[in-house]
Design a protein around this motif. Structure first.
Motif, PDB file in Angstrom:
ATOM      1  N   LEU A 174      69.512  20.860  77.591  1.00 49.80           N
ATOM      2  CA  LEU A 174      70.093  19.520  77.458  1.00 49.80           C
ATOM      3  C   LEU A 174      71.551  19.704  77.052  1.00 49.80           C
ATOM      4  O   LEU A 174      71.846  20.193  75.962  1.00 49.80           O
ATOM      5  CB  LEU A 174      69.319  18.703  76.420  1.00 49.80           C
ATOM      6  N   ASP A 175      72.453  19.358  77.974  1.00 45.16           N
ATOM      7  CA  ASP A 175      73.890  19.608  77.814  1.00 45.16           C
ATOM      8  C   ASP A 175      74.571  18.483  77.031  1.00 45.16           C
ATOM      9  O   ASP A 175      74.080  17.353  77.007  1.00 45.16           O
ATOM     10  CB  ASP A 175      74.518  19.710  79.213  1.00 45.16           C
ATOM     11  N   ASP A 176      75.698  18.795  76.413  1.00 44.37           N
ATOM     12  CA  ASP A 176      76.540  17.802  75.726  1.00 44.37           C
ATOM     13  C   ASP A 176      75.762  16.996  74.697  1.00 44.37           C
ATOM     14  O   ASP A 176      75.999  15.794  74.525  1.00 44.37           O
ATOM     15  CB  ASP A 176      77.173  16.838  76.748  1.00 44.37           C
ATOM     16  N   PHE A 177      74.815  17.662  74.016  1.00 44.20           N
ATOM     17  CA  PHE A 177      73.955  16.944  73.083  1.00 44.20           C
ATOM     18  C   PHE A 177      74.762  16.263  71.981  1.00 44.20           C
ATOM     19  O   PHE A 177      75.668  16.855  71.393  1.00 44.20           O
ATOM     20  CB  PHE A 177      72.932  17.895  72.446  1.00 44.20           C
ATOM     21  N   ALA A 232      76.052  26.628  70.598  1.00 44.69           N
ATOM     22  CA  ALA A 232      77.231  25.894  70.137  1.00 44.69           C
ATOM     23  C   ALA A 232      78.323  26.124  71.173  1.00 44.69           C
ATOM     24  O   ALA A 232      78.642  27.263  71.518  1.00 44.69           O
ATOM     25  CB  ALA A 232      77.672  26.394  68.767  1.00 44.69           C
ATOM     26  N   GLU A 233      78.878  25.027  71.698  1.00 41.13           N
ATOM     27  CA  GLU A 233      79.892  25.116  72.753  1.00 41.13           C
ATOM     28  C   GLU A 233      81.299  25.013  72.194  1.00 41.13           C
ATOM     29  O   GLU A 233      81.510  24.397  71.147  1.00 41.13           O
ATOM     30  CB  GLU A 233      79.717  23.950  73.735  1.00 41.13           C
ATOM     31  N   GLY A 234      82.244  25.596  72.894  1.00 45.38           N
ATOM     32  CA  GLY A 234      83.650  25.419  72.539  1.00 45.38           C
ATOM     33  C   GLY A 234      84.060  26.124  71.255  1.00 45.38           C
ATOM     34  O   GLY A 234      84.944  25.670  70.541  1.00 45.38           O
TER      35      GLY A 234
HETATM   36 CA    CA Z   1      78.548  20.934  77.620  1.00 46.28          CA
END
Ligand code: CA
Ligand code: C2E
Ligand code: CA
Ligand code: CA
Length: 276
Positions: A174-177, A232-234
């Motif tokens: 599930l992206d951009d949670f 954890a993105e970015g």
């Molecule tokens: Ca994302």
């Protein structure tokens, strides 16, 4: 005052017209891009917090336009979604990413973004099966990244597609949670293997007293309880790595470990790392 109003009106109209024309041009250019071989896929490493090693790459679409230069996916994906081209383009990304991942060691996964429009097509699971078969990669090496947008139309078809994709043996993330609405309900409804914590929560989380750290901690606790992994993105700094590790995320993705790179660079890196 009347004249002024008309002038404003006229100005506004011509502005809209210019916008529509360049939009139409972008759409025409997009239609040509596949045939003209202007797309390529860039890969960004995903690192395990436990081993500090690369365990996968996210496939990110790139468009090298002859005169516009490198066009950002944030600028052209929405257009491709509106004019229906995302189906063809998305299938190309999926096939390309699987073929290129077939060159990597078996332990390295590839994650591919899937638009809600692709998800709504009942043929998606067949397209996925075919891409897997053609490349020869094991289904569990492929992770599909889905956003909350797939839940907009809550039909039996959505539920069926989740079942069909799980049946294919692929992983679901599930992206951009945390960026949309009622995310918690979606976690209950769909069989996700992983939650990707949006970079807006990571941004500034390492600063003392920032609430983002508390939110990340809560997401990780929830994911652990549900048996899901977390990325954890970015993540951009060493301080952010330290915090993310402390908060218990299982994976990290961000410029601190590597920016998206072309397939040849990824192959060279993996060969150097001795993983092949
Ligand atoms: Ca994302
Ligand atoms: P996303 O799926 O959330 O992908 C992560 C974005 O964050 C990527 O932007 C990546 O380059 C960027 N990023 C990664 N690490 C860092 C970091 O440390 N700092 C900062 N500031 N940014 C970082 P990109 O490649 O421009 O893609 C933007 C969005 O376009 C993606 O967001 C995704 O929603 C969409 N997209 C890209 N490729 C595809 C595709 O093949 N299909 C679909 N449907 N969407 C795609
Ligand atoms: Ca993604
Ligand atoms: Ca995003």
């Amino acid at each position: 005052a009347k004249g002024e109003g008309r002038g404003v009106h006229r100005f506004f109209r011509s502005e809209l017209l210019v916008g529509a024309q360049s939009r139409k041009q972008l759409e025409d250019d997009l239609r040509e891009a596949l045939a003209a071989d202007q797309f390529f896929v860039a890969y960004q490493p995903v690192v395990s917090t436990r081993t500090q090693r690369i365990v996968g790459f996210e496939a990110l679409l790139r468009w090298q336009h002859p005169t516009r230069g490198l066009v950002s996916p944030s600028d052209f994906i929405p257009v491709a979604e509106e004019c229906g081209l995302i189906e063809t383009i998305g299938e190309w990304v999926l096939r390309t990413a699987c073929m290129e991942a077939a060159e990597w060691p078996d332990s390295i996964r590839v994650a591919v973004n899937v638009s809600p429009i692709q998800f709504a097509n009942p043929a998606l699971s067949t397209i996925v099966t075919s891409a897997l078969a053609k490349s020869g990669i094991k289904p569990d090496r492929l992770e599909l990244e889905i956003t909350e947008g797939v839940f907009v139309d809550e039909s039996a078809a959505t539920e069926q597609m989740f079942k069909a994709l799980k049946g294919c043996g692929v992983r679901l993330a599930l992206d951009d949670f945390g960026t949309g609405y009622s995310s918690l309900g979606y976690l209950r409804k769909a069989p996700f293997d992983k939650i990707k914590i949006d970079q807006s929560f990571v941004r500034g989380a390492a600063i003392t007293g920032n609430r983002n750290a508390a939110i990340i901690k809560a997401i990780v606790t929830l994911a652990d309880t549900l048996g899901m992994e977390t990325t954890a993105e970015g993540v951009e700094t060493q301080d952010e790595i330290a915090l993310i590790v402390e908060l218990g995320c299982s994976h990290i993705q961000g410029y601190v470990y590597g920016k998206p790179a072309c397939a040849a660079d990824v192959r060279a890196h993996l060969a150097l790392a001795g993983d092949t």
